[in-house]
Design a protein around this motif. Structure first.
Motif, PDB file in Angstrom:
ATOM      1  N   THR A 208      -3.725  -1.139  -6.646  1.00 38.96           N
ATOM      2  CA  THR A 208      -4.065  -1.571  -5.423  1.00 38.96           C
ATOM      3  C   THR A 208      -5.107  -2.527  -5.655  1.00 38.96           C
ATOM      4  O   THR A 208      -5.166  -3.435  -4.552  1.00 38.96           O
TER       5      THR A 208
ATOM      6  N   MET B 149      -4.425   3.212  -8.311  1.00 43.23           N
ATOM      7  CA  MET B 149      -5.674   2.463  -7.891  1.00 43.23           C
ATOM      8  C   MET B 149      -5.778   1.175  -8.711  1.00 43.23           C
ATOM      9  O   MET B 149      -6.232   0.062  -7.948  1.00 43.23           O
TER      10      MET B 149
ATOM     11  N   PRO C 293      -5.244 -12.597  -3.912  1.00 42.57           N
ATOM     12  CA  PRO C 293      -5.221 -13.564  -2.983  1.00 42.57           C
ATOM     13  C   PRO C 293      -6.768 -14.399  -3.167  1.00 42.57           C
ATOM     14  O   PRO C 293      -6.940 -15.528  -3.239  1.00 42.57           O
TER      15      PRO C 293
ATOM     16  N   LEU D  34      -3.566  -5.996  -6.300  1.00 39.12           N
ATOM     17  CA  LEU D  34      -2.978  -6.561  -5.019  1.00 39.12           C
ATOM     18  C   LEU D  34      -4.167  -6.991  -4.247  1.00 39.12           C
ATOM     19  O   LEU D  34      -4.053  -8.295  -3.602  1.00 39.12           O
ATOM     20  N   ARG D  35      -5.248  -6.400  -4.056  1.00 40.13           N
ATOM     21  CA  ARG D  35      -6.617  -6.620  -3.281  1.00 40.13           C
ATOM     22  C   ARG D  35      -7.033  -7.931  -3.652  1.00 40.13           C
ATOM     23  O   ARG D  35      -7.252  -8.986  -2.864  1.00 40.13           O
ATOM     24  N   PHE D  36      -7.156  -8.214  -5.272  1.00 36.59           N
ATOM     25  CA  PHE D  36      -7.641  -9.422  -5.566  1.00 36.59           C
ATOM     26  C   PHE D  36      -6.990 -10.493  -5.958  1.00 36.59           C
ATOM     27  O   PHE D  36      -7.275 -11.655  -6.189  1.00 36.59           O
TER      28      PHE D  36
ATOM     29  N   MET E 165     -17.702   0.895  -5.537  1.00 36.11           N
ATOM     30  CA  MET E 165     -16.803   1.900  -5.366  1.00 36.11           C
ATOM     31  C   MET E 165     -17.414   3.211  -5.720  1.00 36.11           C
ATOM     32  O   MET E 165     -17.603   4.102  -5.108  1.00 36.11           O
TER      33      MET E 165
ATOM     34  N   LEU F  74     -17.529  -4.429  -8.251  1.00 38.61           N
ATOM     35  CA  LEU F  74     -16.965  -3.753  -7.357  1.00 38.61           C
ATOM     36  C   LEU F  74     -16.934  -2.342  -8.064  1.00 38.61           C
ATOM     37  O   LEU F  74     -17.027  -1.433  -7.097  1.00 38.61           O
TER      38      LEU F  74
ATOM     39  N   ILE G 170       0.920  -1.045   0.126  1.00 32.18           N
ATOM     40  CA  ILE G 170       0.064   0.193  -0.008  1.00 32.18           C
ATOM     41  C   ILE G 170       1.024   1.005  -0.116  1.00 32.18           C
ATOM     42  O   ILE G 170       0.612   2.157  -0.722  1.00 32.18           O
TER      43      ILE G 170
END
Ligand code: ADP
Ligand code: MG
Lengths: 264, 285
Positions: free
Chosen positions: A162, A159, A169, A165-167, A223, A219, A134
């Protein structure tokens, strides 16, 4: 086949000097090292830069093993360039293997090229090893911001990073689930030739893509429902701050690198 | 007083290619007053999600108008005001968490509103306390259970300080434990924080907690009233392809067999009280 449960970044949490540096400082200084590596030719210069990188590794308190691990993907390229230099460069003969002639000049050049690659990877992976994803994205966004005037979408890039990275896993978990479901129905991913195995992946990739698109759709709605409207007018909870430590590191490293470039 | 949400003669048609138009809402009228806990139930495809998405301008009506605190959702200049007033929590907890850590995600809404950094910090801490997720600030979404993720999503909406929160089947994908956690949080929002709650669900036991129950059927509002009123006609609910809460069903069967039930019980506790009263009355005689 097993999926690693968490692979996001290679960040190793800590509180070392390097961890405390602002991400912008770290990114810029690692770039400075890369630039220096490409503007020097003497082995003394390489030696000086090598010492700097080793000092940085020590200051990061990241286990040396972890830093070296970053080199694994390039081992093949390293060996290949070294061999090419050793046997293809003209010069004074060292030894002959079959029809290949190794030269003294080739050995020297091969070694410096390898050193250059190794130091480059070590310096840059030190940044990601000591910066959480982050914070890294925040730093990158701040650094790219000035280029907005020439049309670079700095906020949007950050963005995207981010969200990726969030998705990661989530999608890995999902891949694992789909694979297990297909295996329960008798699918076999581990045998057969390359083409057979690639074909076996299709029943995994199709549902994965379908679900990824559905996720992206939902998503985007979520958002917008939370008033997201791009970077304009947006504030951040975490504020990046350049401090005394950043100033000292910047001045020190730049002075040292300049010396390494001009002295030899 | 101006209600939080006023839906007037709203129809909505999904345009899906040449002939497949779906009329998801047909001439719907609803007013949601401030401070009320409303449950919306209805069978799959009855138009609940479509209705919910009209409440904060994610969808605009094909015909009719929606007002949020008097602001027409068609008014683009009021869009962000409207979305800040009415927050929305969705069914799939995985697809509404944007950031890589809990606190970053809760901060996302206030950041979009341009709230100053120290104030965002305060709101994040408060919101996480409210949903019982303090201590998870640095956790990644993939490390949380479904119920925890859904509570983080609720905190993300609360941090925007909305007057109303619309939850579209927030418990549908959760295990029983996660469901209870989320329900406890939702009830707390309604009773302690004074937030107007629109809770969409297909669990009758959840609808029972509300002050008002709206039953949707094929894009129309079929029933609308207090839970006791709505659940007092099991036959009507069955016609709408809905279950009746088990206790209500039991009480209904009892009264069909001649037992005089004093009211439509909604919870096990209420039914127990009623049966107890009846029995002690009989033995007293
Ligand atoms: N994006 C869409 N495109 C076309 N039709 C849709 C879309 N979303 C929902 N529908 C249709 O609209 C109707 C109402 O759907 P929805 O509001 O999701 O109902 P509920 O939430 O009560 O299950 C259904 O018939 C559904 O198939
Ligand atoms: Mg729905």
């Amino acid at each position: 086949m097993r999926m690693p449960s968490v692979i996001v970044g290679q960040y190793i949490p800590g509180d070392s000097l390097l961890h405390r540096l602002d991400p912008r400082t770290k990114i810029m200084l690692s770039l400075a090292i890369v630039v220096a590596l490409f503007s020097v030719h003497s082995q003394w210069s390489y030696m000086m830069i090598g010492v700097l990188v080793l000092v940085a590794v020590a200051a990061s308190r990241v286990p040396f093993k972890m830093v070296v691990r970053g080199l694994r993907p390039i081992v093949f390229i390293l060996l290949l360039t070294f061999m090419l230099h050793l046997f293809m460069d003209p010069g004074e003969e060292l030894f002959v293997v079959w029809r290949l002639r190794a030269t003294r000049e080739g050995l020297a050049l091969g070694l410096t090229t390898a050193a250059r690659l190794i130091l480059l990877i070590m310096a840059t992976s030190l940044v990601t090893l000591t910066t959480s994803p982050i914070v890294f994205t925040d730093g990158l966004e701040k650094l790219l911001n000035p280029f907005r005037v020439i049309g670079l979408p700095a906020h949007e890039l950050a963005m995207m990073m981010t969200i990726a990275l969030r998705f990661i896993p989530t999608l890995l978990e999902e891949t694992d689930k789909i694979m297990k479901a297909q295996m329960a129905r008798g699918a076999d991913f581990d045998s057969g030739g390359l083409i057979t195995r690639a074909k076996a992946m299709i029943p995994i990739l199709v549902p994965l893509f379908v679900s990824a698109f559905r996720r992206a759709d939902e998503l985007a709605v979520a958002m917008e429902a939370r008033c997201y409207r791009g970077g304009a007018g947006r504030t951040r909870m975490r504020q990046l701050r350049l401090g005394a430590l950043d100033a000292i590191a910047a001045v020190g490293v730049v002075a040292y690198l300049t010396a390494a470039v001009v002295l030899f | 007083m101006e209600p939080i949400i006023r839906i007037e003669n709203v129809s909505y048609t999904y345009e899906g290619g040449e002939q497949d138009q779906v009329e998801a809402l047909l001439d719907v009228n609803v007013r949601v007053d401030a401070g009320v806990f409303v449950a919306v139930i209805g069978h799959n495809g009855s138009g609940k999600s479509t209705l919910a998405k009209h409440m904060n301008a994610i969808l605009l009506p094909t015909r009719g108008d929606v007002y949020v605190l008097g602001m027409n959702t068609r008014d683009r200049s009021m869009l962000w005001n409207i979305r800040q007033t009415v927050g929305m929590v969705f069914q799939n907890p995985d697809n509404q968490i944007v950031a890589t850590t809990v606190e970053e995600d809760v901060a996302f809404g206030p950041e979009n509103l341009g709230v100053p950094p120290h104030e965002i910090r305060r709101r994040v801490d408060e919101a996480l306390t409210l949903v019982d997720m303090r201590g998870y600030e640095q956790a990644g979404p993939h490390q949380l259970s479904g119920g925890q993720k859904q509570r983080v999503a609720i905190a993300g909406v609360i941090a925007m300080r909305p007057k109303c929160i619309v939850l579209d089947e927030p418990t549908a994908m959760l295990d029983p434990v996660g469901r209870q956690e989320v329900l406890r949080t939702v009830r707390r929002l309604a009773s302690e924080e004074g937030i107007t709650v629109v809770h969409i669900t297909h669990f009758m036991s959840e609808a029972v907690m509300a002050d008002r129950v709206i039953v949707m059927d094929d894009g129309r509002i079929a029933l609308d009233g207090g839970p006791r009123e709505v659940f007092s006609s099991p036959d009507a609910l069955r016609r709408l392809q809905l279950d009746v809460p088990q206790v209500t069903e039991l009480a209904f069967e009892l009264s069909r067999r001649g037992v005089k039930m004093p009211r439509t019980p909604l919870t096990v506790k209420e039914l127990a009280e009623d049966v107890d009263a009846l029995l002690s009355g009989r033995y007293a005689r």
